[in-house]
Design an enzyme around this catalytic site. Structure first.
Site, mmCIF file in Angstrom:
data_model
loop_
_atom_site.group_PDB
_atom_site.id
_atom_site.type_symbol
_atom_site.label_atom_id
_atom_site.label_comp_id
_atom_site.label_asym_id
_atom_site.label_seq_id
_atom_site.Cartn_x
_atom_site.Cartn_y
_atom_site.Cartn_z
ATOM 1 N N HIS A 58 0.811 -1.211 0.000
ATOM 2 C CA HIS A 58 0.000 0.000 0.000
ATOM 3 C C HIS A 58 0.847 1.263 0.000
ATOM 4 C CE1 HIS A 58 -3.358 -2.716 0.804
ATOM 5 N NE2 HIS A 58 -4.009 -1.808 0.109
ATOM 6 N N ARG B 138 -10.275 4.360 -0.798
ATOM 7 C CA ARG B 138 -9.889 3.420 0.270
ATOM 8 C C ARG B 138 -10.169 4.085 1.613
ATOM 9 N NH1 ARG B 138 -5.705 2.108 -3.757
ATOM 10 N NH2 ARG B 138 -5.527 -0.152 -3.935
ATOM 11 N N ARG C 2 -15.146 2.405 -0.731
ATOM 12 C CA ARG C 2 -15.024 1.059 -0.178
ATOM 13 C C ARG C 2 -15.066 1.152 1.342
ATOM 14 N NH1 ARG C 2 -9.632 -2.195 -1.212
ATOM 15 N NH2 ARG C 2 -8.682 -0.734 0.224
ATOM 16 N N GLU D 216 -11.984 -10.067 -5.015
ATOM 17 C CA GLU D 216 -10.536 -10.134 -4.802
ATOM 18 C C GLU D 216 -10.110 -11.439 -4.130
ATOM 19 O OE1 GLU D 216 -9.366 -6.699 -2.457
ATOM 20 O OE2 GLU D 216 -11.151 -6.828 -1.223
ATOM 21 N N ASN E 118 -5.021 -6.732 -6.995
ATOM 22 C CA ASN E 118 -3.838 -6.829 -6.117
ATOM 23 C C ASN E 118 -3.990 -8.029 -5.184
ATOM 24 O OD1 ASN E 118 -3.373 -4.353 -7.283
ATOM 25 N ND2 ASN E 118 -4.079 -3.189 -5.531
ATOM 26 N N ASP E 119 -5.130 -8.095 -4.521
ATOM 27 C CA ASP E 119 -5.354 -9.229 -3.624
ATOM 28 C C ASP E 119 -5.699 -10.490 -4.405
ATOM 29 O OD1 ASP E 119 -4.819 -8.466 -0.956
ATOM 30 O OD2 ASP E 119 -6.547 -7.130 -1.025
ATOM 31 N N ARG F 153 1.704 -10.362 -1.159
ATOM 32 C CA ARG F 153 2.029 -9.145 -1.918
ATOM 33 C C ARG F 153 3.003 -8.248 -1.165
ATOM 34 N NH1 ARG F 153 -3.773 -5.838 -1.686
ATOM 35 N NH2 ARG F 153 -2.593 -3.973 -2.121
ATOM 36 N N CYS G 199 -10.305 -2.281 -10.104
ATOM 37 C CA CYS G 199 -9.729 -1.181 -9.338
ATOM 38 C C CYS G 199 -8.349 -1.532 -8.783
ATOM 39 C CB CYS G 199 -10.664 -0.739 -8.213
ATOM 40 S SG CYS G 199 -10.941 -2.028 -6.996
#
Ligand code: PEP
Ligand code: MG
Length: 542
Positions: A188, A295, A331, A429, A452-453, A463, A500
């Protein structure tokens, strides 16, 4: 002059003075001292330095965020004068003949644990404050830089590693570039750097002890290299490169106001990802059509207590009003994993990425979730809001969320508080969500794919683990097939689907996403115009 290479997180170029940040763990080493009174005198001096920093932070916060939010720094100033705390530090130095850093660290941990175990919620929350002031004191004792950049000019930040909460607290206008020894390109912190258009390198094998604040550095995200103390000709060459990058940037600016439309007429929405209300500026600057991922958990980071309903409502309303009718997808809280917040008292987990995070926290601590939903539904009146829920794995979770959302609406009705029920979607995800996306699609309003996840869980690759960056392949066929499957299932139920995760900005795949029928790509604000440029070159039929 010294040159190192690392992994580039954002392709940009910058030059300026260094600000070296050292972690407290490196600063705290137990050592035996002989002169205990001299050690105690060091603590007194460090308290004075820390008080000065807190006063500056208070003054800055008072101007920027008002008295109520600034008050925390006053509380910290008072805690630094607390007799019990200081007596405990002095006692330890005197009786165990240990250095001040160690005595402060141990006392800080003990006091923080004591507060965390109290029943009173207010006192519980003070655990994080004690940790904070102890860390500040340790930094002052070792003469290392405070994370607060108020006193510094624009700088290249060099650190061992940076957590999302450290990054989010920084004054972005003071950061020229980031360079870290550790950190993965998918973390992040990397995502934040990308969002802020800040050149950043991670995984740079350097020795912080060899560097000092004020030294000049060149960070070249295109070449993935950083040069410390550059020779004169490198400086001249860098100035030229900065100018060229600026010109390319200017060229992209000509795409503002243009449509996201392929050569053969297929349109796609290009939205932006943000982490705070202040980031809306980047969204508008880059002409994004909306916000595809706010986020919201960043509102909870870098502070000592939960944001109140009112505070959240104000942040969401501000974003919605500034976006003036354009879609804003917020989110709900995705805390846990790498986004740790002391006051949540989540406890240590062996495997936090697969642990107690996101919707799992919201569905078990429903008071936290309901506060956020109330703030969101009330804010929905002020613009075009969509809410989405992270880390979904089952249909039952979605049903439970809907029950809680309905309960929130009933309570708002009872109190005659104005609100609007927003569009509600989920993030895809986890591989589980992909595999049951046919069952999920009919019960939600939209899907947004968090690549990403999804990559992390599908490829079984943490990650956060920088050693695995080379294996983290979001172009893996498994991921691309999953995206297609999710898009097909969304469309079969008449729902829209977006991406996203960071992959949405990968222009090598823009054509493929268009062909799959993806309706929206939500990317870092700095990538909006680059993706638009790519869309406009593509012929989908080919
Ligand atoms: C994702 O997982 O792709 C995503 C967008 O969420 P985050 O990166 O915040 O986990
Ligand atoms: Mg995610």
């Amino acid at each position: 002059m010294k040159k190192y290479t690392g992994k580039s997180v954002y392709k940009g170029i910058a030059m300026g003075p260094l600000l070296v940040m050292k972690k407290n763990d490196d600063l705290v080493k137990r050592s035996r001292i002989e002169d205990t009174e001299a050690e105690i005198a060091r603590v007194s001096e460090a308290i004075e330095v820390s008080q000065g920093q807190l006063q500056r932070l208070y003054d800055k916060a008072l101007k920027e965020v008002g008295e109520a939010n600034a008050a925390i720094f006053e509380v910290h100033q008072m805690m630094l004068e607390d007799d019990d705390y200081l007596e405990a530090v002095y006692n330890m130095i005197r009786t165990q003949m240990v250095n001040a850093e160690y005595a402060v660290a141990v006392t800080g941990d003990n006091f923080s644990e004591m507060f965390a175990n109290m029943d009173d919620e207010y006192m519980k929350a003070r655990a994080a404050d004690v940790k904070d002031i102890s860390n500040r004191l340790i930094r002052s004792l070792s003469g290392s830089q405070d994370v607060d950049l108020t006193a510094a000019g624009p700088s290249v930040i060099v650190a061992d590693d940076l957590s999302p909460s450290e990054t989010v607290q920084m004054d972005k206008s003071k950061i020229l570039a980031f360079v870290t020894i550790h950190g993965s390109t998918n973390s992040h912190t990397a995502i934040l750097a990308r969002m802020m258009n800040i050149p950043a390198l991670v995984g740079v094998p350097l020795d912080l002890e060899e560097l000092s604040s004020g030294m000049i550095a060149v960070v070249d995200g295109f070449q993935s290299e950083v040069i410390f103390d550059p020779a004169e000709e490198i400086k001249v060459e860098t100035e030229k490169k900065i100018k060229e990058a600026q010109e390319k940037q200017n060229l992209l600016q000509t795409l503002k106001g243009k449509e996201n439309c392929t050569l053969d007429g297929k349109r796609i929405d290009i939205f932006a990802n943000i982490g705070s209300a202040a980031d809306v500026g980047y969204v508008l600057e880059n002409d994004a059509g909306g916000i595809g991922l706010f986020r919201s958990e960043f509102l909870y980071l870098g502070r000592n207590d939960f944001p109140s309903e009112e505070e959240q409502f104000n942040a969401y309303r501000q974003v919605l009003q500034n976006m003036a009718g354009r879609k804003v997808v917020i989110r709900t809280l995705d805390i846990g994993a790498d986004k740790q917040v002391d006051y949540f008292n989540l406890g240590k987990e062996d495997n936090p990425a697969m642990g107690y995070r996101a919707i799992r926290i919201c569905l078990t601590q429903t008071d936290i979730f309901k506060t956020q939903l109330r703030a969101l539904f009330r804010a929905a009146v002020y613009g075009n809001l969509s809410v989405m829920y992270p880390m979904i794995t089952t249909v039952e979770e979605v049903q439970k969320i809907h029950e809680i959302a309905e309960e929130v609406c009933r309570e708002l009705d009872e109190h005659q508080i104005p609100y609007k029920m927003p569009e509600q979607g989920i993030m895809i995800e986890t591989p589980a969500a992909v595999m049951i996306s046919d069952e999920l699609a009919p019960i939600v309003d939209f899907f947004s794919i968090g690549t990403n996840d999804l990559t992390q869980y599908t490829l079984a690759i943490d990650r956060q683990n920088e050693r695995l960056d080379a294996f983290y392949n979001p172009h893996h066929k498994a991921i691309l097939r999953m995206i297609r499957m999710v898009a097909d299932n969304a469309h079969a139920a008449g729902k829209w689907v977006g991406i996203c995760g960071e992959l949405g900005a990968d222009v090598a795949l823009t054509g493929e996403f268009l062909r799959m029928g993806v309706d929206e790509l939500s990317v870092a604000p700095s990538m909006v115009l680059k993706v638009r440029q790519r869309v406009r070159e593509i012929r989908v039929e080919e």
